[in-house]
Write an enzyme that holds these catalytic residues in place. Structure first.
Site, PDB file in Angstrom:
ATOM      1  N   ASP A 128      47.476   1.789   0.885  1.00  0.00           N
ATOM      2  CA  ASP A 128      46.036   2.054   0.761  1.00  0.00           C
ATOM      3  C   ASP A 128      45.514   1.982  -0.670  1.00  0.00           C
ATOM      4  OD1 ASP A 128      45.941   2.416   3.467  1.00  0.00           O
ATOM      5  OD2 ASP A 128      46.102   4.603   3.371  1.00  0.00           O
ATOM      6  N   HIS A 143      57.750  -8.429 -25.808  1.00  0.00           N
ATOM      7  CA  HIS A 143      56.843  -7.994 -24.743  1.00  0.00           C
ATOM      8  C   HIS A 143      57.268  -6.631 -24.182  1.00  0.00           C
ATOM      9  CE1 HIS A 143      55.377 -12.383 -24.048  1.00  0.00           C
ATOM     10  NE2 HIS A 143      54.802 -11.810 -25.086  1.00  0.00           N
ATOM     11  N   ASP A 185      50.767  -3.798 -30.154  1.00  0.00           N
ATOM     12  CA  ASP A 185      50.035  -5.021 -29.792  1.00  0.00           C
ATOM     13  C   ASP A 185      49.138  -4.620 -28.635  1.00  0.00           C
ATOM     14  OD1 ASP A 185      49.141  -7.479 -28.929  1.00  0.00           O
ATOM     15  OD2 ASP A 185      51.103  -8.467 -29.055  1.00  0.00           O
ATOM     16  N   ASP A 195      42.831  -9.222 -29.096  1.00  0.00           N
ATOM     17  CA  ASP A 195      44.302  -9.241 -29.106  1.00  0.00           C
ATOM     18  C   ASP A 195      44.745  -8.960 -30.541  1.00  0.00           C
ATOM     19  OD1 ASP A 195      46.979  -9.741 -28.773  1.00  0.00           O
ATOM     20  OD2 ASP A 195      46.761 -11.867 -28.278  1.00  0.00           O
ATOM     21  N   HIS A 208      58.544 -16.953 -31.935  1.00  0.00           N
ATOM     22  CA  HIS A 208      57.352 -17.328 -31.155  1.00  0.00           C
ATOM     23  C   HIS A 208      56.411 -18.146 -32.026  1.00  0.00           C
ATOM     24  CE1 HIS A 208      54.879 -14.172 -33.118  1.00  0.00           C
ATOM     25  NE2 HIS A 208      55.904 -13.356 -32.945  1.00  0.00           N
ATOM     26  N   HIS A 234      47.338 -18.587 -30.259  1.00  0.00           N
ATOM     27  CA  HIS A 234      46.924 -19.147 -28.967  1.00  0.00           C
ATOM     28  C   HIS A 234      45.420 -18.997 -28.871  1.00  0.00           C
ATOM     29  CE1 HIS A 234      46.597 -14.933 -27.657  1.00  0.00           C
ATOM     30  NE2 HIS A 234      47.774 -14.744 -28.223  1.00  0.00           N
ATOM     31  N   HIS A 264      45.605 -15.311 -23.216  1.00  0.00           N
ATOM     32  CA  HIS A 264      46.109 -16.646 -23.561  1.00  0.00           C
ATOM     33  C   HIS A 264      45.122 -17.598 -22.899  1.00  0.00           C
ATOM     34  CE1 HIS A 264      50.531 -15.245 -24.343  1.00  0.00           C
ATOM     35  NE2 HIS A 264      49.642 -14.676 -25.134  1.00  0.00           N
ATOM     36  N   GLU A 279      49.157 -14.775 -35.542  1.00  0.00           N
ATOM     37  CA  GLU A 279      50.052 -13.635 -35.310  1.00  0.00           C
ATOM     38  C   GLU A 279      51.506 -13.896 -35.700  1.00  0.00           C
ATOM     39  OE1 GLU A 279      50.921 -12.944 -31.068  1.00  0.00           O
ATOM     40  OE2 GLU A 279      49.246 -14.268 -30.624  1.00  0.00           O
ATOM     41  N   TYR A 339      61.314 -10.199 -36.952  1.00  0.00           N
ATOM     42  CA  TYR A 339      61.964  -9.193 -36.101  1.00  0.00           C
ATOM     43  C   TYR A 339      63.445  -9.166 -36.460  1.00  0.00           C
ATOM     44  CZ  TYR A 339      57.631 -10.465 -33.827  1.00  0.00           C
ATOM     45  OH  TYR A 339      56.313 -10.758 -33.598  1.00  0.00           O
ATOM     46  N   ARG A 342      54.755  -7.577 -36.715  1.00  0.00           N
ATOM     47  CA  ARG A 342      53.836  -8.665 -36.357  1.00  0.00           C
ATOM     48  C   ARG A 342      52.456  -8.213 -36.806  1.00  0.00           C
ATOM     49  NH1 ARG A 342      55.227  -9.344 -31.539  1.00  0.00           N
ATOM     50  NH2 ARG A 342      53.723  -8.213 -30.245  1.00  0.00           N
ATOM     51  N   GLU A 364      48.556  -9.443 -36.209  1.00  0.00           N
ATOM     52  CA  GLU A 364      47.789 -10.369 -35.374  1.00  0.00           C
ATOM     53  C   GLU A 364      46.301 -10.082 -35.475  1.00  0.00           C
ATOM     54  OE1 GLU A 364      48.568 -10.063 -31.103  1.00  0.00           O
ATOM     55  OE2 GLU A 364      47.704 -12.061 -30.825  1.00  0.00           O
TER      56      GLU A 364
END
Ligand code: GLY
Ligand code: MN
Ligand code: MN
Length: 438
Positions: A41, A243, A260, A271, A350, A354, A361, A384, A388, A406, A408
């Site tokens: 539900d 991620h 992030d 972003d 990476h 983008h 994205h 960005e 790491y 990072r 960004e």
């Protein structure tokens, strides 16, 4: 998608622009997003399909928009009917009448009449534009409607002969943002920047990652926005997981934390990533790596201007990062050779950006033929870069481990060069440390 700010005239102008590109003899079909069940539900929060929303502004599920350029009625909508009982339980519906009154629809029908009426709309149309192959259920329905029209061939009815991927036209439009969109994106960026500022100000050793996530969401909701993707809040080891979304570990004194997080306002994403010390003071190693990433990010942002290829910021970032890794002794060798062999990849795996817009994205081709697309005013890209250094990184002294950084920002291409939409989120070391003082 809480606040709504794009006026109906803008949606009408977009439909007109798309229909001009489609040409006469065409028809476009756009389904709304479907509601997805989460558990008994309960549904996942509904998020309208970006293409559908871009052209209609209509926020409900169970709807199909039909565009018929040159037709007597060019904008048709099939949608749910009003239903007092359902609306008492699940919320208001526009109904066909409301769709015509409030969304510029020329003629609206109950969604229950779709299979009855849609084949007739395909009759004698030459080209059908829709997102072919993205939704198997919808693909099958379109084929069923097509075959119904074909079945009437002996009565002199002509069935469409050409099917065109709608994305090709529509996503080229979405790639170049209009002034109304830029205004919303600027506001989405302002909200996200303010959320990151709040997280920096609130952070203390011993807090949990999810407590910082709560500070971020607090600012989003207080400003009528939601999130554009689940927030990433990773301390120490977790800052090296690109991620990471578990956000359930303690934030330790001496660690870096990477956040992030972006807002979604009226369908438009921001972003932002910021990385800062949990205790408010960068250690020597954190500072050294941060300065390299910041230099790479500034150099990459400087490449964003009309006429530059989309690849330019990435190439510049990779060079600056590689030079920095060599200077710090994390890589050894000739910079050109290290770049050619992609030796930086264990630390930077990476790409540097983008497109950004309704989707985080966002849509739009990155290449035109074999060449990288050139930036044009109105495009928005993220910049960005990151480094790491995960625990156990081969050949790297332990003092560098568990630092993920990072930085960004969201960058609008302007006629003169660029504008950083997310400029309000502190990113210089001095500014971050000042903001984090109790
Ligand atoms: N937040 C997703 C990304 O930075 O691409
Ligand atoms: Mn991004
Ligand atoms: Mn991001």
């Amino acid at each position: 998608m809480l606040a709504r700010t794009i006026p109906p005239a803008t949606f009408a102008r977009r439909r007109r622009a798309l229909m001009e590109r489609m040409g006469p003899g065409s028809i476009a079909l756009l389904p709304a997003a479907s509601q997805a069940p989460r558990n008994r539900d309960v549904h996942y929060p509904f998020r309208q399909d970006s293409d559908f929303y871009y052209l209609t502004g209509f926020p409900e599920p169970e709807a199909i928009a039909v565009l018929v350029p040159g037709g007597e009625q060019e904008f048709l909508l099939f949608c749910r009917e009003r239903d007092p009982l359902m609306e008492t339980w699940h919320g208001r519906r526009a109904g066909p009448e409301g769709a015509m009154a409030r969304y510029g629809v020329d003629n609206a029908h109950p969604i229950s009449q779709l299979d009855t009426l849609l084949p007739g709309l395909l009759e004698n149309r030459e080209r059908v534009f829709y997102a072919i192959g993205h939704n198997p259920t919808f693909d099958q329905r379109v084929m069923d409607w097509l075959n119904q029209v074909r079945g009437k061939a002996r009565t002199g009815v002509r069935a469409p002969v050409t099917f065109v991927a709608l994305e090709h036209l529509l996503h080229a439009m979405r790639l170049r943002k209009e002034p109304e969109e830029i205004a919303v994106m600027r506001e989405s960026a302002r909200i996200a920047a303010s959320a990151h500022q709040r997280a920096m100000q609130t952070c203390r050793p011993g807090m949990m990652e999810y407590e910082l996530e709560a500070e971020i969401l607090h600012t989003f909701l207080r400003n009528g926005a939601g999130w554009s993707y689940p927030s990433i809040v990773g301390g120490g080891d977790n800052s090296c997981i690109l991620h990471y979304t578990e956000n359930n570990a303690p934030l330790r004194n001496g660690d870096i934390v990477l956040i992030d997080a972006g807002a979604e306002l009226d369908g438009y994403a921001s972003d932002i990533t910021r990385s800062f010390p949990v205790n408010g003071r960068f250690s020597a190693e954190q500072r050294a790596l941060y300065e390299v990433v910041l230099a790479a990010q500034r150099a990459a942002i400087a490449e964003v201007r009309p006429g530059q290829p989309f690849s330019a910021p990435h190439d510049t970032a990779v060079r600056t990062l590689t030079e920095g890794l060599v200077a710090l002794g994390l890589l050894q060798g000739d910079v050109d050779e290290l770049i050619a062999h992609e030796d930086y990849k264990p630390f930077y795996m990476h790409r540097t950006g983008h497109w950004l817009g309704m989707d985080v994205h966002d849509v739009g081709d990155y290449k035109v033929g074999d060449e990288w697309r050139l930036f044009e005013p109105g495009m928005v890209t993220t910049i960005e870069p990151g480094l790491y250094i995960a625990a156990g990184s081969a050949g790297v002294e332990e003092r560098w481990w568990r630092i993920g950084i990072r930085i960004e920002d969201d960058v609008l291409v302007t006629t003169e060069g660029h504008e950083v939409l997310t400029v309000a989120a502190a990113k210089d070391i001095d500014a971050i440390e000042a903001l984090m003082q109790p």
